[in-house]
Design an enzyme around this catalytic site. Structure first.
Site, PDB file in Angstrom:
ATOM      1  N   SER A   1       3.360  -1.786  10.203  1.00 25.22           N
ATOM      2  CA  SER A   1       4.743  -2.081  10.526  1.00 25.22           C
ATOM      3  C   SER A   1       5.295  -3.249  10.387  1.00 25.22           C
ATOM      4  CB  SER A   1       5.146  -1.477  12.074  1.00 25.22           C
ATOM      5  OG  SER A   1       4.707  -0.027  12.306  1.00 25.22           O
TER       6      SER A   1
ATOM      7  N   ASN B   1       0.913  -1.276  -0.101  1.00 27.02           N
ATOM      8  CA  ASN B   1       0.053   0.098  -0.047  1.00 27.02           C
ATOM      9  C   ASN B   1       0.938   1.272  -0.030  1.00 27.02           C
ATOM     10  OD1 ASN B   1      -1.886   2.175   0.390  1.00 27.02           O
ATOM     11  ND2 ASN B   1      -2.122   1.482   2.688  1.00 27.02           N
TER      12      ASN B   1
ATOM     13  N   GLU C   1      -5.483  -4.502  10.364  1.00 28.24           N
ATOM     14  CA  GLU C   1      -4.786  -3.384  10.850  1.00 28.24           C
ATOM     15  C   GLU C   1      -4.905  -2.637  12.143  1.00 28.24           C
ATOM     16  OE1 GLU C   1      -2.569  -2.458   6.720  1.00 28.24           O
ATOM     17  OE2 GLU C   1      -4.182  -0.951   6.974  1.00 28.24           O
TER      18      GLU C   1
ATOM     19  N   GLY D   1       2.610   2.539  10.633  1.00 26.77           N
ATOM     20  CA  GLY D   1       3.429   3.744  10.585  1.00 26.77           C
ATOM     21  C   GLY D   1       3.733   3.877  11.893  1.00 26.77           C
TER      22      GLY D   1
ATOM     23  N   LYS E   1      -0.048   4.333  -0.480  1.00 24.13           N
ATOM     24  CA  LYS E   1      -0.355   5.429   0.161  1.00 24.13           C
ATOM     25  C   LYS E   1      -0.223   6.592  -0.759  1.00 24.13           C
ATOM     26  CE  LYS E   1      -0.038   3.395   4.591  1.00 24.13           C
ATOM     27  NZ  LYS E   1       0.084   3.749   6.238  1.00 24.13           N
TER      28      LYS E   1
ATOM     29  N   GLU F   1      -6.852   5.045   7.281  1.00 25.45           N
ATOM     30  CA  GLU F   1      -6.546   6.533   6.979  1.00 25.45           C
ATOM     31  C   GLU F   1      -8.017   7.091   6.162  1.00 25.45           C
ATOM     32  OE1 GLU F   1      -2.842   5.911   5.224  1.00 25.45           O
ATOM     33  OE2 GLU F   1      -2.094   5.172   7.060  1.00 25.45           O
TER      34      GLU F   1
ATOM     35  N   HIS G   1      -9.233   1.515   4.359  1.00 27.44           N
ATOM     36  CA  HIS G   1      -8.094   1.770   5.203  1.00 27.44           C
ATOM     37  C   HIS G   1      -8.534   2.775   6.289  1.00 27.44           C
ATOM     38  CE1 HIS G   1      -4.078   3.027   6.407  1.00 27.44           C
ATOM     39  NE2 HIS G   1      -3.771   1.573   5.852  1.00 27.44           N
TER      40      HIS G   1
END
Ligand code: PGA
Length: 255
Positions: free
Chosen positions: A215, A13, A170, A176, A15, A101, A99
């Site tokens: 991560s 991904n 996730e 991250g 991003k 985000e 996701h």
């Protein structure tokens, strides 16, 4: 069912990283080191403008290209949005949906569900994300939260289509941050997700890959992927370097 009957997958991904020119460069590096012979499925989900370059570069390889989002509508007045049939026509095989985000930008479980159904209809493999925040984990409501996300996100998916879905667990606190869930924490939730899928879809759910994201990197992939219900990874930061990304795929136990 034994995990050897499920696909193992590494999905990148990107991003909001890399330009089309950088995409071309990355794909050249990736192609040079891509293992020949039987290996896990490899997906790379890239920014929309990078899709043509990625598809062109990976045409005769095992790598499937994907998008990072889609719109659930077939066409119409949705300025800036991209429909699933457009992604298919551009050569995409996958699309990340829900996701955290994007959820943070206002995407609801109902939006996620509409996108999953649209993606399946178009013949794309949806990579549907779920995961709890640190506050939710600390309040002990992780499983309730995940149950809700999975049930609402997959509402109306026919039993024969669940094999075409990939789930990504996730935990938001691991994305991250460099703080990976332990292999045990991941396995616990993956097994739990598998139970929910089985209740809803029966034995077909045993073929649904459940990826871990947050991560994930070459050093922790072998421990995570050794777990029965961890069928691969959705990889952010470590998917930006071709060598790191492929090194994660080497983390699967030998069958
Ligand atoms: P990360 O991102 O690997 O950089 O933690 C994973 C993701 O957000 O999909």
């Amino acid at each position: 069912m034994n995990r050897k009957y499920r696909k193992t997958v590494i999905a990148g991904n990107w991003k909001m990283n890399k330009t089309p020119s950088e995409t071309k460069e990355f794909m050249t590096q990736l192609k040079a080191i891509l293992p020949k012979g039987r290996w896990c499925d490899v997906a790379l989900c890239v920014p929309a403008v990078c899709i043509p370059a990625a598809v062109r570069a990976m045409r005769e390889t095992r790598v499937g290209i994907g998008a990072e989002n889609c719109n659930a509508n077939a066409s119409g007045a949705y300025t800036g949005e991209i429909a699933t049939n457009m992604l298919v026509d551009a050569g995409c095989k996958y699309v990340i949906i829900g996701h955290s985000e994007r959820r943070a930008m206002g995407e609801t479980d109902a939006d996620v569900n509409a996108k999953v159904l649209a993606a399946l209809n178009a013949g794309l493999t949806p990579i549907m994300c779920c995961g709890e925040s640190l506050e939710q984990r600390q309040s002990g409501i992780t499983t309730e939260w995940i149950t809700m996300q999975i049930k609402l996100g997959l509402a109306g998916v026919p039993e024969d289509k669940i094999r075409k879905v990939i789930i990504a667990y996730e935990p938001i606190w691991a994305i991250g941050t460099g703080k990976t869930a332990t292999a045990e924490q991941a396995q616990e939730i993956h097994a739990y997700i598998r139970t929910i899928l089985r209740e809803k879809f029966g034995a077909a759910a045993d073929e649904t890959p459940i990826l871990y994201g947050g991560s994930c990197k070459p050093s922790n992939a072998p421990e995570l992927f050794a777990k029965e219900d961890v069928d691969g990874g959705l990889i952010g930061g470590a998917a930006l370097k071709a060598a790191d990304f492929l090194a994660i795929g080497k983390g699967f136990p030998q069958k």
